[in-house]
Write a protein that holds these residues in place. Structure first.
Motif, PDB file in Angstrom:
ATOM      1  N   VAL A  87       0.841  -1.203   0.000  1.00  0.00           N
ATOM      2  CA  VAL A  87       0.000   0.000   0.000  1.00  0.00           C
ATOM      3  C   VAL A  87       0.874   1.251   0.000  1.00  0.00           C
ATOM      4  N   GLU A  88       1.934   1.241   0.795  1.00  0.00           N
ATOM      5  CA  GLU A  88       2.840   2.399   0.869  1.00  0.00           C
ATOM      6  C   GLU A  88       3.550   2.621  -0.468  1.00  0.00           C
ATOM      7  N   LEU A  94       1.616   6.672  -6.969  1.00  0.00           N
ATOM      8  CA  LEU A  94       0.590   7.650  -7.332  1.00  0.00           C
ATOM      9  C   LEU A  94       1.131   9.073  -7.188  1.00  0.00           C
ATOM     10  N   GLU A  95       1.889   9.308  -6.128  1.00  0.00           N
ATOM     11  CA  GLU A  95       2.516  10.623  -5.933  1.00  0.00           C
ATOM     12  C   GLU A  95       3.488  10.926  -7.069  1.00  0.00           C
ATOM     13  N   ASN A  96       4.264   9.912  -7.471  1.00  0.00           N
ATOM     14  CA  ASN A  96       5.219  10.102  -8.569  1.00  0.00           C
ATOM     15  C   ASN A  96       4.512  10.427  -9.878  1.00  0.00           C
ATOM     16  N   MET A  97       3.381   9.779 -10.128  1.00  0.00           N
ATOM     17  CA  MET A  97       2.613  10.065 -11.332  1.00  0.00           C
ATOM     18  C   MET A  97       2.229  11.537 -11.391  1.00  0.00           C
ATOM     19  N   ARG A  99       3.727  14.050  -9.771  1.00  0.00           N
ATOM     20  CA  ARG A  99       4.939  14.852  -9.916  1.00  0.00           C
ATOM     21  C   ARG A  99       5.420  14.868 -11.368  1.00  0.00           C
ATOM     22  N   GLY A 100       5.348  13.716 -12.027  1.00  0.00           N
ATOM     23  CA  GLY A 100       5.743  13.653 -13.427  1.00  0.00           C
ATOM     24  C   GLY A 100       4.829  14.477 -14.308  1.00  0.00           C
ATOM     25  N   GLU A 101       3.531  14.449 -13.997  1.00  0.00           N
ATOM     26  CA  GLU A 101       2.571  15.240 -14.758  1.00  0.00           C
ATOM     27  C   GLU A 101       2.866  16.727 -14.616  1.00  0.00           C
ATOM     28  N   ILE A 102       3.230  17.149 -13.403  1.00  0.00           N
ATOM     29  CA  ILE A 102       3.564  18.550 -13.151  1.00  0.00           C
ATOM     30  C   ILE A 102       4.831  18.940 -13.910  1.00  0.00           C
ATOM     31  N   MET A 103       5.825  18.042 -13.891  1.00  0.00           N
ATOM     32  CA  MET A 103       7.062  18.323 -14.629  1.00  0.00           C
ATOM     33  C   MET A 103       6.771  18.535 -16.115  1.00  0.00           C
ATOM     34  N   GLN A 104       5.916  17.695 -16.662  1.00  0.00           N
ATOM     35  CA  GLN A 104       5.577  17.809 -18.077  1.00  0.00           C
ATOM     36  C   GLN A 104       4.816  19.096 -18.368  1.00  0.00           C
ATOM     37  N   ALA A 105       3.870  19.427 -17.478  1.00  0.00           N
ATOM     38  CA  ALA A 105       3.041  20.613 -17.704  1.00  0.00           C
ATOM     39  C   ALA A 105       3.836  21.909 -17.560  1.00  0.00           C
ATOM     40  N   GLN A 106       4.838  21.915 -16.679  1.00  0.00           N
ATOM     41  CA  GLN A 106       5.596  23.135 -16.406  1.00  0.00           C
ATOM     42  C   GLN A 106       6.895  23.225 -17.207  1.00  0.00           C
ATOM     43  N   ALA A 107       7.136  22.273 -18.080  1.00  0.00           N
ATOM     44  CA  ALA A 107       8.397  22.240 -18.829  1.00  0.00           C
ATOM     45  C   ALA A 107       8.565  23.477 -19.710  1.00  0.00           C
ATOM     46  N   LEU A 124       8.824   9.251 -13.684  1.00  0.00           N
ATOM     47  CA  LEU A 124       7.835   9.530 -12.644  1.00  0.00           C
ATOM     48  C   LEU A 124       6.415   9.305 -13.147  1.00  0.00           C
ATOM     49  N   LYS A 125       6.103   9.873 -14.292  1.00  0.00           N
ATOM     50  CA  LYS A 125       4.717   9.863 -14.781  1.00  0.00           C
ATOM     51  C   LYS A 125       4.263   8.500 -15.287  1.00  0.00           C
ATOM     52  N   THR A 126       5.112   7.802 -16.000  1.00  0.00           N
ATOM     53  CA  THR A 126       4.712   6.567 -16.669  1.00  0.00           C
ATOM     54  C   THR A 126       5.375   5.325 -16.079  1.00  0.00           C
ATOM     55  N   ALA A 127       6.701   5.340 -15.982  1.00  0.00           N
ATOM     56  CA  ALA A 127       7.433   4.124 -15.620  1.00  0.00           C
ATOM     57  C   ALA A 127       7.331   3.768 -14.146  1.00  0.00           C
ATOM     58  N   SER A 128       7.152   4.763 -13.282  1.00  0.00           N
ATOM     59  CA  SER A 128       7.112   4.498 -11.843  1.00  0.00           C
ATOM     60  C   SER A 128       5.994   3.532 -11.469  1.00  0.00           C
ATOM     61  N   LEU A 129       4.817   3.710 -12.038  1.00  0.00           N
ATOM     62  CA  LEU A 129       3.686   2.839 -11.723  1.00  0.00           C
ATOM     63  C   LEU A 129       4.006   1.390 -12.076  1.00  0.00           C
ATOM     64  N   LEU A 130       4.574   1.178 -13.251  1.00  0.00           N
ATOM     65  CA  LEU A 130       4.915  -0.175 -13.682  1.00  0.00           C
ATOM     66  C   LEU A 130       6.033  -0.755 -12.820  1.00  0.00           C
ATOM     67  N   ALA A 131       7.039   0.056 -12.523  1.00  0.00           N
ATOM     68  CA  ALA A 131       8.179  -0.415 -11.739  1.00  0.00           C
ATOM     69  C   ALA A 131       7.767  -0.806 -10.324  1.00  0.00           C
ATOM     70  N   GLU A 132       6.984   0.054  -9.680  1.00  0.00           N
ATOM     71  CA  GLU A 132       6.552  -0.231  -8.306  1.00  0.00           C
ATOM     72  C   GLU A 132       5.605  -1.429  -8.268  1.00  0.00           C
ATOM     73  N   ALA A 133       4.783  -1.567  -9.297  1.00  0.00           N
ATOM     74  CA  ALA A 133       3.879  -2.718  -9.361  1.00  0.00           C
ATOM     75  C   ALA A 133       4.668  -4.015  -9.499  1.00  0.00           C
ATOM     76  N   CYS A 134       5.696  -3.999 -10.356  1.00  0.00           N
ATOM     77  CA  CYS A 134       6.543  -5.176 -10.516  1.00  0.00           C
ATOM     78  C   CYS A 134       7.229  -5.530  -9.198  1.00  0.00           C
TER      79      CYS A 134
END
Length: 317
Positions: A87-88, A94-97, A99-107, A124-134
């Protein structure tokens, strides 16, 4: 990615791994829905079904509610796994997603032309979810949080996710450029000729452009990007420059580098019936059109393979 382990005789760990996969799918879908709001697509051929059904303003509201609902459901299902560490970790994902979205929007322009910034944002936006899930699949089978299996699973996921986004952005870039060359004619060219605004908002943020700009010794691509392609002929000149330098090929090479790292990480995982699937997934990621990742295309491919096997058996008889 990992099987449930030898001690999971009743299949409890495997069941939880499957539940985790469903949770990841909900989180990923929520991100895609929210992306359509942030990108502010108004045209009927863009956005999602909510935009096409209700229009821009109301479609945004429906999309936000739909995305939030999926994230809420994902949170409930995460709690049912009864694993605090999982869960943690997924909460951090989710937090990384975000943060990545913000980085992209503010680039800024210089950020879009910086490949390191792009990789950080995508991680952060895309790969983190897959990596943490794995990584969590390893925890659910009983491995420790910092175990070799968990680390290898994370490395596989993070590199696969980065390679996926690069390959997907190459497809986007090629589609935009093809539409420009075709003048918007044809089914595969809905966007029409590229404008300075589209070049600034979308094209400069894609790997082929950034890598070409880094390779361009004259600095002309970076200069055009900083002035927003405002001079006459800038759009055509920029596209020609990217093609001349080989921006798409450079991006494809970068994706292959991360796929190699993903394969190396997969090799460190214990043997299981699922391990071969990791390498198949890696192949699909860097396909030119990524059709292997689409369920309908995948099912069609499997049917063709089965037909060939049956034909060979008949010929042997």
């Amino acid at each position: 990615a990992l099987d449930a382990g030898e001690t999971d005789e009743e299949g409890e760990a495997l069941t939880k791994q499957l539940q985790l996969a469903e949770i990841v799918e909900m989180m990923s879908t929520a991100q895609v829905i929210h992306d359509d709001v942030l990108e502010d697509f108004e045209a009927s051929d863009n956005g999602n079904v909510a935009h096409r059904s209700y229009g821009g303003a109301l479609g945004n509201k429906v999309s936000l509610l739909a995305g939030d609902f999926l994230l809420a459901r994902a949170s409930v299902e995460l709690a049912k796994l009864t694993n605090v560490a999982v869960v943690e970790i997924m909460g951090e994902s989710l937090e990384n997603m975000c943060r990545g979205e913000i980085m992209q929007a503010q680039a800024r322009v210089e950020d879009k032309l910086n490949t390191t910034y792009y990789i950080q944002s995508v991680s952060l936006k895309t790969a983190s979810l897959l990596a943490e899930a794995c990584k969590c699949t390893a925890l659910l089978r009983g491995d420790e949080r910092s175990s070799p299996n968990a680390d290898a699973a994370f490395e596989f996921g993070i590199n696969l996710g980065i390679a996926y986004q690069i390959s997907n952005d190459i497809i986007t870039f090629n589609g935009l450029v093809d539409a420009h060359h075709n003048g918007g004619d044809g089914e595969n060219a809905p966007q029409g000729p590229l404008t300075p605004e589209t070049m600034s908002l979308m094209v400069t943020a894609l790997p082929p452009f950034a890598l070409a700009a880094a390779r361009d010794e004259s600095g002309a691509l970076a200069e055009m990007a900083h002035r927003g392609f405002s001079d006459a002929g800038d759009v055509a000149a920029a596209i020609a420059a990217v093609e001349e330098v080989g921006g798409v090929a450079l991006a494809a090479e970068l994706a292959q580098e991360h796929i190699k790292r993903a394969r190396a990480a997969a090799a460190e995982l214990p043997e299981s019936i699922f391990k071969d699937g990791l390498h198949v997934m890696a192949d699909y990621i860097v396909e030119e059109d990524q059709k292997g990742l689409q369920r309908a295309e995948w099912m069609d491919l499997q049917q063709k393979k089965m037909s060939k096997l049956k034909k060979k058996k008949v010929e042997k008889v």
